[in-house]
Design a protein around this motif. Structure first.
Motif, mmCIF file in Angstrom:
data_model
loop_
_atom_site.group_PDB
_atom_site.id
_atom_site.type_symbol
_atom_site.label_atom_id
_atom_site.label_comp_id
_atom_site.label_asym_id
_atom_site.label_seq_id
_atom_site.Cartn_x
_atom_site.Cartn_y
_atom_site.Cartn_z
ATOM 1 N N LYS A 110 -6.038 -2.117 11.306
ATOM 2 C CA LYS A 110 -4.524 -2.734 11.391
ATOM 3 C C LYS A 110 -3.827 -3.451 10.348
ATOM 4 C CE LYS A 110 -4.862 -6.808 14.474
ATOM 5 N NZ LYS A 110 -4.336 -7.732 14.756
ATOM 6 N N ASP A 111 -4.330 -4.104 9.190
ATOM 7 C CA ASP A 111 -4.082 -3.846 7.509
ATOM 8 C C ASP A 111 -3.346 -2.931 7.265
ATOM 9 O OD1 ASP A 111 -3.747 -6.238 7.601
ATOM 10 O OD2 ASP A 111 -5.720 -6.949 7.319
ATOM 11 N N GLU A 138 -0.563 -1.352 8.323
ATOM 12 C CA GLU A 138 1.127 -1.532 8.515
ATOM 13 C C GLU A 138 0.620 -1.431 7.111
ATOM 14 O OE1 GLU A 138 -0.239 -5.787 11.035
ATOM 15 O OE2 GLU A 138 -0.416 -5.468 8.699
ATOM 16 N N ASN A 139 0.102 -1.190 6.001
ATOM 17 C CA ASN A 139 0.946 -0.486 4.105
ATOM 18 C C ASN A 139 1.535 0.545 4.350
ATOM 19 O OD1 ASN A 139 0.088 -3.423 3.736
ATOM 20 N ND2 ASN A 139 -2.151 -2.847 3.426
ATOM 21 N N CYS A 193 11.970 0.479 6.721
ATOM 22 C CA CYS A 193 10.814 -0.820 6.754
ATOM 23 C C CYS A 193 10.875 -1.422 6.177
ATOM 24 C CB CYS A 193 9.553 0.888 7.707
ATOM 25 S SG CYS A 193 8.480 -0.534 8.934
ATOM 26 N N TRP A 228 9.007 -4.414 6.303
ATOM 27 C CA TRP A 228 7.899 -5.132 7.415
ATOM 28 C C TRP A 228 7.726 -4.890 8.056
ATOM 29 C CZ3 TRP A 228 7.305 -8.678 10.861
ATOM 30 C CH2 TRP A 228 8.318 -9.272 11.218
ATOM 31 N N VAL A 229 6.179 -4.490 8.702
ATOM 32 C CA VAL A 229 5.498 -4.572 9.723
ATOM 33 C C VAL A 229 4.879 -5.267 10.358
ATOM 34 C CG1 VAL A 229 4.152 -2.440 9.602
ATOM 35 C CG2 VAL A 229 5.174 -2.540 11.040
ATOM 36 N N HIS A 230 4.952 -5.425 11.286
ATOM 37 C CA HIS A 230 3.359 -6.102 11.827
ATOM 38 C C HIS A 230 2.826 -5.826 13.153
ATOM 39 C CE1 HIS A 230 0.226 -9.648 11.806
ATOM 40 N NE2 HIS A 230 0.841 -10.077 12.803
ATOM 41 N N ILE A 231 1.464 -5.873 13.431
ATOM 42 C CA ILE A 231 1.099 -5.287 14.201
ATOM 43 C C ILE A 231 0.380 -6.315 15.495
ATOM 44 C CG2 ILE A 231 -0.852 -3.336 15.626
ATOM 45 C CD1 ILE A 231 -0.567 -2.086 12.787
ATOM 46 N N ILE A 291 4.292 -3.667 18.298
ATOM 47 C CA ILE A 291 4.446 -3.186 16.944
ATOM 48 C C ILE A 291 6.082 -3.873 16.846
ATOM 49 C CG2 ILE A 291 4.580 -1.380 15.080
ATOM 50 C CD1 ILE A 291 1.900 -1.131 16.594
ATOM 51 N N ILE A 307 8.704 -4.644 14.161
ATOM 52 C CA ILE A 307 9.463 -4.349 13.087
ATOM 53 C C ILE A 307 10.847 -4.236 12.601
ATOM 54 C CG2 ILE A 307 10.303 -1.545 11.609
ATOM 55 C CD1 ILE A 307 8.512 -0.132 13.973
#
Length: 391
Positions: free
Chosen positions: A143-144, A147-148, A157, A159-162, A171, A173
């Motif tokens: 996941k990290d 995301e990067n 974008c 930031w994004v977090h799964i 997801i 965003i």
């Protein structure tokens, strides 16, 4: 509460008849058989006891010359007794629990929230390229890293977090805030980028040089960014802007070959596959696709609460074709030329208003040649920056 536990353990309602009733009751108590709610109606004893004690009643019943009979059975224990020899049901239930536990480690659904400028299709395609898709195993997902990569790949974008929500990959965003447009502060002139006759002229800022009705050539000054003011001393500077619509002439040339290639479809077949968590299993035996083949895919997945599950049928349609060539007749070639002219006009003059077309079409042995000019209305203004003091 006592009644509930009796029901939970299971109990039966019985009757004792054709014997010595008082002796039967005495022997039950002496044998410490727990019977309840005893009633004597015309020599027949009615009562209740736990299911586990019912077999013990046969000894006092035979001793007193009577017989017992079950009237009713109460409690969940009797439901289990009906299937005690059906081991397949028990094994199936255990396997079901194990399979559900195993499948819960996979991604069943991908949910995207918070995006406005970045489309769902683009995000899903990016995630699939990085193995985050329906049917993927959660433990195989970094996941990290995704995301990067996503923040580095999409400028919009922030930031994004799964998030892992059971079998759903959510997801989240947060897009960047667009910077407001700032009026350019550079000093510039507005010049003609083409020859033409000005039919409309409007000035937003700067000093008008050309007006409607003037003929201009490429590079002529339309609006000056340097001018003298009646109220202020010295030269004034501005970013010249405005709209200059002119009647312009554009050359057009086009060649269309008389010999054309086209596809001849000769075979079409449908292949169905079972898609199970990203694994496609063909439903039948199929030959390998040929070289010249158009393939279209239709996915029909199972749905749960309007969410698609990674289980379903994939229908693949294959259209096999050959590429043939044919020499067009004059009428066919003329029709094709007109179609190609309209296509080129839409591609090259989409920002213009076409007033007139002066085109000459000549049909040769090998090709058709189109030559001529297009008269149209076009905004010919072009910003040209002015360098002041070497800057």
């Amino acid at each position: 509460m006592v009644s509930f536990f009796r029901w939970l353990l299971g109990y039966v309602k019985f009757s004792f008849s054709s014997g010595f009733a008082d002796g039967f009751v005495d022997d039950c108590y002496q044998s410490r058989i727990n019977v309840h709610n005893l009633k004597n109606e015309k020599g027949t004893i009615y009562g209740e006891c736990l299911a586990r004690d019912y077999e013990k009643l046969h000894i006092p019943a035979r001793k007193n010359g009577g017989r017992i009979r079950v009237l009713k059975k109460r409690g969940p224990v009797f439901s289990f007794l009906k299937i005690r020899n059906r081991w397949g049901l028990f094994v199936g239930a255990v396997l079901f629990v194990l399979i559900v536990s195993f499948l819960s480690g996979f991604i069943w659904n991908v949910e995207i929230i918070g995006n406005e400028r970045i489309s769902d299709e683009v995000i899903i395609s990016f995630l699939e390229e990085n193995n985050l898709k329906r049917g993927a195993y959660w433990r195989s997902i970094d996941k990290d890293k995704i995301e990067n990569l996503m923040m580095a790949s999409f400028d919009d974008c922030a930031w994004v977090h799964i998030n892992e929500l059971n079998s759903t990959a959510r997801i989240e965003i947060n897009e960047t805030v667009k910077k407001p447009k700032i009026t350019p502060k550079t000093v510039s002139n507005l010049k003609a980028k083409k020859d033409g006759l000005i039919v409309k002229a409007s000035v937003t800022s700067g000093w008008r040089v050309a007006k409607a009705g003037d003929s201009v050539t490429k590079g002529d000054l339309l609006i000056s960014g340097v001018y003298e003011s009646e109220k202020k001393k010295g030269n004034q500077f501005a970013h010249a802007s405005g709209e200059y619509v002119a009647r312009v002439k554009e050359k057009l040339s086009l060649r269309v070959a008389r010999q054309q290639s086209y596809k001849y479809y000769k075979e079409e077949k449908t292949i169905k596959k079972l898609s199970f968590f990203g694994l496609d299993v063909p439903l039948g035996i199929h030959s390998k696709s040929k070289r010249n083949c158009e393939i279209t895919t239709d996915n029909n997945y199972l749905k749960l609460n309007s969410n698609e599950l990674p289980i379903g049928i994939v229908t693949v349609k294959e259209r096999v074709y050959d590429i043939n060539t044919r020499v067009l007749s004059d009428s066919e070639l003329s029709k094709l030329v007109k179609s190609e002219i309209e296509k080129k006009l839409k591609e090259d003059f989409s920002q213009c208003e076409i007033l007139k077309k002066n085109l000459d079409i000549s049909l040769g042995a090998d090709e058709a040649v189109v030559k001529g000019e297009i008269i149209c209305l076009e905004n010919i203004g072009e910003d040209v920056e002015i360098k002041i003091n070497g800057r």
